[in-house]
Write an enzyme that holds these catalytic residues in place. Structure first.
Site, PDB file in Angstrom:
ATOM      1  N   PHE A  93      48.581  -6.619  -6.346  1.00  0.00           N
ATOM      2  CA  PHE A  93      49.852  -6.005  -6.739  1.00  0.00           C
ATOM      3  C   PHE A  93      49.593  -4.834  -7.673  1.00  0.00           C
ATOM      4  O   PHE A  93      48.758  -4.921  -8.572  1.00  0.00           O
ATOM      5  CB  PHE A  93      50.730  -6.997  -7.517  1.00  0.00           C
ATOM      6  N   ASP A  94      50.348  -3.781  -7.485  1.00  0.00           N
ATOM      7  CA  ASP A  94      50.456  -2.773  -8.528  1.00  0.00           C
ATOM      8  C   ASP A  94      51.303  -3.372  -9.646  1.00  0.00           C
ATOM      9  O   ASP A  94      52.081  -4.303  -9.406  1.00  0.00           O
ATOM     10  CB  ASP A  94      51.112  -1.516  -7.957  1.00  0.00           C
ATOM     11  N   GLY A  95      51.173  -2.840 -10.852  1.00  0.00           N
ATOM     12  CA  GLY A  95      51.936  -3.381 -11.969  1.00  0.00           C
ATOM     13  C   GLY A  95      53.319  -2.771 -12.076  1.00  0.00           C
ATOM     14  O   GLY A  95      54.325  -3.391 -11.756  1.00  0.00           O
ATOM     15  N   LYS A 130      43.047   3.763  -6.116  1.00  0.00           N
ATOM     16  CA  LYS A 130      42.864   2.313  -6.021  1.00  0.00           C
ATOM     17  C   LYS A 130      42.085   1.893  -4.783  1.00  0.00           C
ATOM     18  O   LYS A 130      41.596   0.762  -4.715  1.00  0.00           O
ATOM     19  CB  LYS A 130      44.234   1.629  -6.029  1.00  0.00           C
TER      20      LYS A 130
END
Length: 297
Positions: free
Chosen positions: A174-176, A237
């Site tokens: 997950f991205d934050g 990423k």
């Protein structure tokens, strides 16, 4: 509107319900082309002709299979426990196409027992009735509708060559900001830069040395344990995702989705927050003539 469920057991009280569209679970690109170019009647006839031929796996298939592997393992360890993950197939296909979908599910031994077939109507209205926690689709408009209804949702994207994935673990990345958390910090980064962001995080973390401390403490306060936490300060990423090899990666920015795709990661875009107003660090402005302009911020 035709609505059908087939074998609809009640949702386990603590289960996470994930609704997947038929076009993410299976590869229906050829069928979609028939529908768009030749119309509904030819599309249905095509599906009936091939109903004994299973679809090939789609972009969400590895994720769904991994969820089911977790369920199976938990049943071995705790025979009296309820299913942890409850998968619902959401589709606006007609019932005539349902036979091929069910045959495909049985062919791959997927334990999907809840279906929603709406005969051409959008399935969005049924997501709440199924107590859906997450909706995955290839239709970005339906995903946006689901988010507006308060349901977590993401648009899935294929990649040219997929990384080899674990058969024994479920790995989700997950991205934050704007995915797990609100876009509060993302707004600061976009509008005022990284230096202001770090000052903001230290202020709320009582002058902690790392901006990541607030993230970790927030997750802990929610009762969530994470295996890995990576703080990249805006760096790409894709290379790290290639190392982690998640079954699915959620992010709110298409720039990172595209980077993940290029390196073989199955990615899902969450269209939420200020990130939707930017692309590759540039703000997207729309003037009165509906022309899109890119401006450096």
């Amino acid at each position: 509107n035709f609505f059908s469920h087939i074998r609809t057991p009640p949702k386990p009280s603590n289960a996470v319900t994930i609704a997947v569209s038929s076009r993410t679970l299976f590869n229906m690109v050829k069928e979609r082309k028939v529908f768009e170019e030749e119309g509904l009647e030819k599309y249905v006839a095509h599906q009936l002709e091939l109903e004994d031929q299973p679809f090939t796996p789609g972009v969400s298939f590895p994720f769904v299979k991994a969820l089911m592997n977790v369920n199976a393992r938990l049943r071995e360890l705790y025979p009296d426990s309820e299913e942890l993950f409850d998968i619902v197939l959401m589709t606006n296909n007609h019932a005539q196409v349902g036979v091929r979908l069910i045959n495909s599910i049985n062919y791959y031994d997927l334990t999907i027992e809840r279906f929603c077939m709406t005969g051409g109507e959008s399935p969005i209205g049924y997501l709440k009735a199924y107590m859906t926690n997450l909706y995955l689709s290839k239709d970005s408009m339906k995903v946006q509708e689901a988010i507006e209804e308060g349901i977590a949702a993401a648009t899935m994207f294929t990649c040219d060559s997929e990384n080899e994935l674990s058969d024994t673990q479920l790995r989700v990345a997950f991205d934050g900001d704007a995915v797990l958390f609100s876009d509060e910090s993302e707004i600061i980064v976009k509008e005022h830069g990284l230096d202001t962001f770090f000052r903001h995080e230290k202020e709320f973390e009582n002058n902690a040395a790392s901006a990541g401390a607030r993230v970790l403490k927030t997750l802990r306060s929610w009762g969530l344990e994470v295996d890995e936490a990576l703080f990249l300060a805006g760096a790409p990423k894709g290379p790290l995702l290639q190392k982690i090899r998640p079954h699915i990666f959620f992010d709110d920015q298409m720039f990172h989705i595209e980077g993940a795709q290029e390196l073989g990661t199955i990615a899902a875009h969450v269209p939420y927050g200020i990130g939707q107003k930017y692309h590759k660090g540039k703000r997207i402005d729309t003037n009165t003539n509906n022309e899109i302009k890119m401006s450096k911020k």
